[in-house]
Design a protein around this motif. Sequence first.
Motif, mmCIF file in Angstrom:
data_model
loop_
_atom_site.group_PDB
_atom_site.id
_atom_site.type_symbol
_atom_site.label_atom_id
_atom_site.label_comp_id
_atom_site.label_asym_id
_atom_site.label_seq_id
_atom_site.Cartn_x
_atom_site.Cartn_y
_atom_site.Cartn_z
ATOM 1 N N GLY A 172 -39.156 35.427 -13.188
ATOM 2 C CA GLY A 172 -39.973 36.610 -12.991
ATOM 3 C C GLY A 172 -40.587 36.679 -11.610
ATOM 4 O O GLY A 172 -40.171 35.984 -10.665
ATOM 5 N N THR A 173 -41.592 37.534 -11.485
ATOM 6 C CA THR A 173 -42.247 37.745 -10.185
ATOM 7 C C THR A 173 -42.898 36.483 -9.671
ATOM 8 O O THR A 173 -42.767 36.126 -8.501
ATOM 9 N N TRP A 174 -43.597 35.781 -10.556
ATOM 10 C CA TRP A 174 -44.252 34.537 -10.137
ATOM 11 C C TRP A 174 -43.211 33.457 -9.840
ATOM 12 O O TRP A 174 -43.423 32.602 -8.987
ATOM 13 N N GLY A 175 -42.073 33.527 -10.533
ATOM 14 C CA GLY A 175 -41.007 32.582 -10.253
ATOM 15 C C GLY A 175 -40.425 32.761 -8.867
ATOM 16 O O GLY A 175 -40.026 31.787 -8.213
ATOM 17 N N GLN A 176 -40.383 34.004 -8.385
ATOM 18 C CA GLN A 176 -39.897 34.255 -7.030
ATOM 19 C C GLN A 176 -40.833 33.661 -5.986
ATOM 20 O O GLN A 176 -40.387 33.116 -4.971
ATOM 21 N N LYS A 177 -42.127 33.752 -6.240
ATOM 22 C CA LYS A 177 -43.088 33.149 -5.310
ATOM 23 C C LYS A 177 -42.970 31.628 -5.318
ATOM 24 O O LYS A 177 -43.047 30.983 -4.265
ATOM 25 N N LEU A 178 -42.776 31.055 -6.504
ATOM 26 C CA LEU A 178 -42.599 29.609 -6.588
ATOM 27 C C LEU A 178 -41.285 29.181 -5.933
ATOM 28 O O LEU A 178 -41.212 28.098 -5.333
ATOM 29 N N GLU A 179 -40.271 30.020 -6.018
ATOM 30 C CA GLU A 179 -38.990 29.697 -5.373
ATOM 31 C C GLU A 179 -39.166 29.625 -3.856
ATOM 32 O O GLU A 179 -38.592 28.756 -3.192
ATOM 33 N N ALA A 180 -39.987 30.525 -3.296
ATOM 34 C CA ALA A 180 -40.250 30.487 -1.853
ATOM 35 C C ALA A 180 -40.999 29.213 -1.470
ATOM 36 O O ALA A 180 -40.727 28.613 -0.421
ATOM 37 N N VAL A 181 -41.928 28.798 -2.327
ATOM 38 C CA VAL A 181 -42.663 27.558 -2.068
ATOM 39 C C VAL A 181 -41.719 26.358 -2.108
ATOM 40 O O VAL A 181 -41.760 25.483 -1.228
ATOM 41 N N LEU A 182 -40.859 26.306 -3.109
ATOM 42 C CA LEU A 182 -39.926 25.181 -3.242
ATOM 43 C C LEU A 182 -38.900 25.163 -2.114
ATOM 44 O O LEU A 182 -38.497 24.094 -1.646
ATOM 45 N N GLN A 183 -38.483 26.345 -1.671
ATOM 46 C CA GLN A 183 -37.539 26.410 -0.564
ATOM 47 C C GLN A 183 -38.182 25.902 0.722
ATOM 48 O O GLN A 183 -37.554 25.166 1.498
ATOM 49 N N SER A 184 -39.436 26.286 0.947
ATOM 50 C CA SER A 184 -40.157 25.776 2.109
ATOM 51 C C SER A 184 -40.360 24.268 1.999
ATOM 52 O O SER A 184 -40.272 23.540 2.998
ATOM 53 N N TYR A 185 -40.614 23.785 0.786
ATOM 54 C CA TYR A 185 -40.781 22.346 0.564
ATOM 55 C C TYR A 185 -39.493 21.582 0.844
ATOM 56 O O TYR A 185 -39.517 20.470 1.392
ATOM 57 N N SER A 186 -38.338 22.164 0.492
ATOM 58 C CA SER A 186 -37.056 21.498 0.717
ATOM 59 C C SER A 186 -36.740 21.348 2.199
ATOM 60 O O SER A 186 -35.979 20.460 2.594
ATOM 61 N N HIS A 187 -37.324 22.200 3.055
ATOM 62 C CA HIS A 187 -37.103 22.100 4.495
ATOM 63 C C HIS A 187 -37.997 21.050 5.141
ATOM 64 O O HIS A 187 -37.806 20.722 6.315
ATOM 65 N N GLN A 188 -38.980 20.549 4.390
ATOM 66 C CA GLN A 188 -39.839 19.480 4.878
ATOM 67 C C GLN A 188 -39.305 18.135 4.386
ATOM 68 O O GLN A 188 -38.287 18.073 3.685
ATOM 69 N N ASP A 189 -39.970 17.085 4.754
ATOM 70 C CA ASP A 189 -39.570 15.742 4.332
ATOM 71 C C ASP A 189 -40.004 15.551 2.886
ATOM 72 O O ASP A 189 -41.186 15.317 2.606
ATOM 73 N N THR A 190 -39.055 15.645 1.954
ATOM 74 C CA THR A 190 -39.400 15.544 0.538
ATOM 75 C C THR A 190 -39.811 14.127 0.124
ATOM 76 O O THR A 190 -40.329 13.943 -0.976
ATOM 77 N N CYS A 191 -39.548 13.150 1.001
ATOM 78 C CA CYS A 191 -39.995 11.779 0.724
ATOM 79 C C CYS A 191 -41.437 11.557 1.154
ATOM 80 O O CYS A 191 -42.017 10.509 0.866
ATOM 81 N N ASP A 192 -41.987 12.540 1.863
ATOM 82 C CA ASP A 192 -43.370 12.439 2.330
ATOM 83 C C ASP A 192 -44.307 12.774 1.165
ATOM 84 O O ASP A 192 -44.209 13.857 0.562
ATOM 85 N N VAL A 193 -45.203 11.851 0.852
ATOM 86 C CA VAL A 193 -46.110 12.049 -0.276
ATOM 87 C C VAL A 193 -47.008 13.267 -0.043
ATOM 88 O O VAL A 193 -47.277 14.044 -0.973
#
Length: 323
Positions: free
Chosen positions: A199-220
Amino acid sequence: MKPIQDVSKLKKAALALITQYPCLKDYSQTGYDGWVNSISFKMGNYRSKLSKAGVKDVSINSGKRSHSCPGGAPSRSGIKRARRGEVNFLPDYPSGESKDTLDGLRLQMISEMQKVSAERDMALIYQLMQQTFALRREEIINSAMPIAEVKNQWLALFCQAQLYKEFHRITNQNLPYTFLGALDKAAPRLLQLYENTKGTWGQKLEAVLQSYSHQDTCDVASTRAAALFGLPFYLKEDSSEVFRCCKEDELSQLQGPMALVAITSDDPPPLPSSSNHLAIVLEDNVVAYHSCWVEAVISLSISVRKLLLPLVQDASQWECRVE
């Protein structure tokens, strides 16, 4: 025993009494309504004795409308009491100290804070903050000073280390250790829930997760930030008034009761990164800067719950924002 108790706790005490001694049941429907009234009057007498003895967290609510002062405020208005977890709500002055001597220590602390960072004696600042804790709590709880005046009066209070120490003085808890431990435990599960949200909130969370994937995911720190930043979206709440982004030249124009602002030089990303500078804004004033987004959230929570809520008359709006 706290001098001010909720009705629910009085009922629990009365129920425990008649459960232990069934012969004490009264003729009410519940069997303990009379005991609730008796315990309530007993607590009132207890508060009166504490107030006459000069106990601050009780005497602060005395001196209102009475037979000798008919024009005073209603006795039940503006009750100031310890919130849940506050073990040092309004402590007494240290032995041998007065308001004047403690104010002198406050001025000494301000003088030390006005030095450049390399020349500050942080051990002395900590000692002075510890000694003036009672005076600081008295001023924050008794008065309705603007946050800018609080910052000027207690210059060291909004330093990250001192803010954590202040929370420990009030609640006797190490909030960063407890909070980060719980967040690290919940973060993997939260990120998994974000991925499955539609849904709509899922799209916002998808943007957050996509931005997170571009960062160092091993970084706490990045994992903590992603889990915490996406939580309002998962709960279907709008956090845009609290979590903001702006350019540095726009920071002075921000308005609002409270905000955590990520300072960027270009278009704001969906998820603040570790390269962003962060500013805590309270009552239109920048009170502190941070480099870690999660630690800035902790500092903002402490600032609002333990410093600002006692300053405002109607704290319900602030409580909703913090929750």
